[in-house]
Design an enzyme around this catalytic site. Sequence first.
Site, PDB file in Angstrom:
ATOM      1  N   HIS A  53       0.836  -1.194   0.000  1.00 41.30           N
ATOM      2  CA  HIS A  53       0.000   0.000   0.000  1.00 41.30           C
ATOM      3  C   HIS A  53       0.880   1.257   0.000  1.00 41.30           C
ATOM      4  O   HIS A  53       2.060   1.220   0.362  1.00 41.30           O
ATOM      5  CB  HIS A  53      -0.899  -0.003   1.235  1.00 41.30           C
ATOM      6  CG  HIS A  53      -1.994  -1.039   1.164  1.00 41.30           C
ATOM      7  ND1 HIS A  53      -2.929  -1.211   2.154  1.00 41.30           N
ATOM      8  CD2 HIS A  53      -2.299  -1.951   0.202  1.00 41.30           C
ATOM      9  CE1 HIS A  53      -3.755  -2.184   1.814  1.00 41.30           C
ATOM     10  NE2 HIS A  53      -3.400  -2.654   0.641  1.00 41.30           N
ATOM     11  N   GLU A  55       1.068   3.914   1.874  1.00 35.76           N
ATOM     12  CA  GLU A  55       1.666   4.401   3.128  1.00 35.76           C
ATOM     13  C   GLU A  55       2.971   3.671   3.428  1.00 35.76           C
ATOM     14  O   GLU A  55       3.937   4.265   3.895  1.00 35.76           O
ATOM     15  CB  GLU A  55       0.688   4.194   4.293  1.00 35.76           C
ATOM     16  CG  GLU A  55      -0.648   4.923   4.143  1.00 35.76           C
ATOM     17  CD  GLU A  55      -1.707   4.086   3.444  1.00 35.76           C
ATOM     18  OE1 GLU A  55      -1.372   3.357   2.480  1.00 35.76           O
ATOM     19  OE2 GLU A  55      -2.877   4.155   3.847  1.00 35.76           O
ATOM     20  N   CYS A  77      -5.724   1.730   5.807  1.00 28.49           N
ATOM     21  CA  CYS A  77      -6.481   0.509   6.082  1.00 28.49           C
ATOM     22  C   CYS A  77      -6.333   0.073   7.536  1.00 28.49           C
ATOM     23  O   CYS A  77      -5.371   0.426   8.225  1.00 28.49           O
ATOM     24  CB  CYS A  77      -6.085  -0.603   5.125  1.00 28.49           C
ATOM     25  SG  CYS A  77      -4.413  -1.204   5.334  1.00 28.49           S
ATOM     26  N   ALA A 164     -17.676   4.498 -39.640  1.00 28.35           N
ATOM     27  CA  ALA A 164     -17.317   3.712 -40.826  1.00 28.35           C
ATOM     28  C   ALA A 164     -18.126   4.203 -42.021  1.00 28.35           C
ATOM     29  O   ALA A 164     -19.213   4.761 -41.853  1.00 28.35           O
ATOM     30  CB  ALA A 164     -17.601   2.224 -40.593  1.00 28.35           C
ATOM     31  N   ARG A 186      -5.802   3.326 -22.407  1.00 27.42           N
ATOM     32  CA  ARG A 186      -5.939   1.892 -22.086  1.00 27.42           C
ATOM     33  C   ARG A 186      -5.108   1.558 -20.860  1.00 27.42           C
ATOM     34  O   ARG A 186      -5.523   0.805 -19.977  1.00 27.42           O
ATOM     35  CB  ARG A 186      -5.426   1.043 -23.256  1.00 27.42           C
ATOM     36  CG  ARG A 186      -6.361   0.985 -24.434  1.00 27.42           C
ATOM     37  CD  ARG A 186      -5.742   0.126 -25.540  1.00 27.42           C
ATOM     38  NE  ARG A 186      -6.654   0.048 -26.690  1.00 27.42           N
ATOM     39  CZ  ARG A 186      -6.337  -0.488 -27.846  1.00 27.42           C
ATOM     40  NH1 ARG A 186      -5.118  -1.002 -28.037  1.00 27.42           N
ATOM     41  NH2 ARG A 186      -7.214  -0.525 -28.842  1.00 27.42           N
ATOM     42  N   THR A 198     -17.406  -6.005 -32.979  1.00 26.65           N
ATOM     43  CA  THR A 198     -16.135  -5.310 -33.198  1.00 26.65           C
ATOM     44  C   THR A 198     -14.984  -6.292 -33.222  1.00 26.65           C
ATOM     45  O   THR A 198     -14.061  -6.173 -34.032  1.00 26.65           O
ATOM     46  CB  THR A 198     -15.910  -4.269 -32.079  1.00 26.65           C
ATOM     47  OG1 THR A 198     -16.933  -3.295 -32.199  1.00 26.65           O
ATOM     48  CG2 THR A 198     -14.561  -3.594 -32.193  1.00 26.65           C
ATOM     49  N   ASP A 202     -12.807  -6.271 -36.606  1.00 23.08           N
ATOM     50  CA  ASP A 202     -11.464  -5.651 -36.553  1.00 23.08           C
ATOM     51  C   ASP A 202     -10.350  -6.638 -36.229  1.00 23.08           C
ATOM     52  O   ASP A 202      -9.187  -6.297 -36.373  1.00 23.08           O
ATOM     53  CB  ASP A 202     -11.426  -4.544 -35.487  1.00 23.08           C
ATOM     54  CG  ASP A 202     -12.318  -3.367 -35.846  1.00 23.08           C
ATOM     55  OD1 ASP A 202     -12.887  -3.389 -36.957  1.00 23.08           O
ATOM     56  OD2 ASP A 202     -12.441  -2.446 -35.023  1.00 23.08           O
ATOM     57  N   GLY A 299     -18.292  -2.004 -30.099  1.00 23.24           N
ATOM     58  CA  GLY A 299     -18.743  -1.111 -31.158  1.00 23.24           C
ATOM     59  C   GLY A 299     -20.010  -0.356 -30.796  1.00 23.24           C
ATOM     60  O   GLY A 299     -20.372  -0.191 -29.633  1.00 23.24           O
TER      61      GLY A 299
HETATM   62  C1  AOF Z   1      -4.369   1.732   2.060  1.00 22.45           C
HETATM   63  N1  AOF Z   1      -3.399   2.084   1.181  1.00 22.45           N
HETATM   64  O1  AOF Z   1      -2.448   2.011  -0.824  1.00 22.45           O
HETATM   65  C2  AOF Z   1      -4.483   0.861  -0.525  1.00 22.45           C
HETATM   66  C3  AOF Z   1      -5.525   0.542   0.392  1.00 22.45           C
HETATM   67  O2  AOF Z   1      -6.048  -6.991   0.023  1.00 22.45           O
HETATM   68  P1  AOF Z   1      -5.293  -6.012   0.870  1.00 22.45           P
HETATM   69  O3  AOF Z   1      -4.953  -6.527   2.223  1.00 22.45           O
HETATM   70  O4  AOF Z   1      -4.136  -5.382   0.133  1.00 22.45           O
HETATM   71  O5  AOF Z   1      -6.296  -4.805   1.190  1.00 22.45           O
HETATM   72  C4  AOF Z   1      -7.009  -4.179   0.166  1.00 22.45           C
HETATM   73  C5  AOF Z   1      -7.857  -3.095   0.783  1.00 22.45           C
HETATM   74  O6  AOF Z   1      -7.009  -2.081   1.338  1.00 22.45           O
HETATM   75  C6  AOF Z   1      -8.696  -2.378  -0.265  1.00 22.45           C
HETATM   76  O7  AOF Z   1      -9.963  -3.000  -0.413  1.00 22.45           O
HETATM   77  C7  AOF Z   1      -8.823  -1.006   0.349  1.00 22.45           C
HETATM   78  O8  AOF Z   1      -9.791  -1.024   1.386  1.00 22.45           O
HETATM   79  C8  AOF Z   1      -7.476  -0.802   0.983  1.00 22.45           C
HETATM   80  N2  AOF Z   1      -6.575  -0.228   0.019  1.00 22.45           N
HETATM   81  N3  AOF Z   1      -5.430   1.012   1.642  1.00 22.45           N
HETATM   82  O9  AOF Z   1      -4.278   2.053   3.247  1.00 22.45           O
HETATM   83  C9  AOF Z   1      -3.396   1.678  -0.080  1.00 22.45           C
HETATM   84  N4  AOF Z   1      -4.504   0.401  -1.813  1.00 22.45           N
HETATM   85 ZN    ZN Z   2      -3.030  -0.252   3.890  1.00 22.03          ZN
END
Ligand code: AOF
Ligand code: ZN
Length: 364
Positions: A53, A55, A77, A164, A186, A198, A202, A299
Amino acid sequence: MSREADEIHMAHALRLAARGLGTTWPNPSVGCVLVRDGRILGRGWTQPGGRPHAERVALAAAGDATGATAYVTLEPCAHHGKTSPCAEALVAAGVARVVTALTDPDPRVAGRGHAILRTAGIAVTEGILADEARRVTAGFLKRVTQGLPLVTLKLATTLDGRIATATGESRWITGPDARRMVHAMRMMHDAVMVGSGTAAADDPDLTVRDMGSPHQPVRIVLDSRLAHSPDSRLGRSAKDHPVWLVHGPDAPGPARTAWEATGARLIEAPPAADGRTDPEAALRALAGRGLTRIFCEGGAGLAARLIRQGLADDLAVFHAGTLIGAEGTAALGPLGLAALADAPRFTLRETRQIGADTLSLWSA
Ligand code: AOF
Ligand code: ZN
């Protein structure tokens, strides 16, 4: 710290979050900046696949973050995954203050991250640049709260909205710069999606090319009867980059077997009343497998069904300075509108010139 300074650092964290778009699903792309006495100690964003994550990355970069303010685009989290919660990591690092933009709607977090910080005596300010953060985090927020991915619908048309000529000639309407821009777009999505028409017309590859990035979005075809040939570009490259086919219960057994042999992933979803793929059911199945941001490249039939059902969140419309006229194919199939008052409306966010073409970005 003044609100203005908080907004400057949060804007920085949001730019970092944007770097991870397309690569972090099923997780959100989060940005984090650690600041002490006006100096940036560390920066981070969610890494490919969703971990580590943001942090953690910022704390590792900072080394010592004692007394710092952490700017995070999403509530840290509170749950134990492969590592301990980010909220606890911030407490352990001795940060003095945490500023966030959004509460995390994931039921495992949902306010508990903020609570852990406050209980530990850390000053918490919430809601800084929340609207901007909602845009960057929109795919994850929609997946968690609605069970659907964010859908960006791309339309590349003539000035009169044609894709087209009457004879089916469609390559190329927009120029090389616009096509390059499409590859960049993308890349910022988890997946690229087209309808079976499509795919048949394509034989697209749907990969990201010449962007200097190894990231490839998942390539999806909504193909109720698995009519697309396993010997297509998608079928032949399914072992290199993921291909997912969403089909109905009537897809013939031999087609299933042949597609499975290519390495593609088959996803069955309930069909609409007309027997074709129901876009909402398909999108729910895709969100259920973790996708948060889908870039739909047509498409006309699929585009119209997405619009009719209110499933297109954003439109990316490229216009080339040429005209085809009424005998050409319209970019959108029938919308079944009775009155102008029922016509879907989008709000303009941005217009840009891309080479000889224009790009306008609209939001529902
Ligand atoms: C954060 N910082 O950069 C992100 C968060 O599957 P895990 O354990 O990695 O947890 C995924 C959950 O953590 C995701 O559903 C969301 O609630 C949080 N994502 N949290 O503090 C982050 N990507
Ligand atoms: Zn986290």
